[in-house]
Design a protein around this motif. Sequence first.
Motif: not given
Length: 135
Positions: A7, A11, A37, A40-41, A45, A48
């Motif tokens: 991850l 990023y 941001r 990803f925040r 998951s 992904f």
Amino acid sequence: MQDRHELVQAYRQLYKQALRACQYSKPSRYVMRDRIRNAFRHGRSEEFDKGKVERTVMFLRHAASHRGLEHTIQKNLCHVWWERENKVREHGDRRSCVLSGFIRRSDIRELRKHAYAEFDRTIERLNESMGLCIK
């Protein structure tokens, strides 16, 4: 622990290529930073997908290296996202009220709420057809 490492690497790759694609221009780099941001925040998951990230990085790499279709798409996406955020922060555009004096502010807010629906659907279709993860 490998998941977290992947991850972080994803990023970093996305952010670095996004900065290169927007050529470090002032509004675009902040828009891209905030979008990455946020994804990803607040993303899960489980969503992904390493392949999608790699294709998106490749898309951004082409946007940075050539002034072709990828660069134009990236530039226009940044512009629309920036405008959208500015309109949300502004809480009413004085200029649009002056130009359209007979439209009430509540009507303008309602129009803005639905104005980007087609734009969002187009991005979803682009993601589906090319296997990207642009959000």
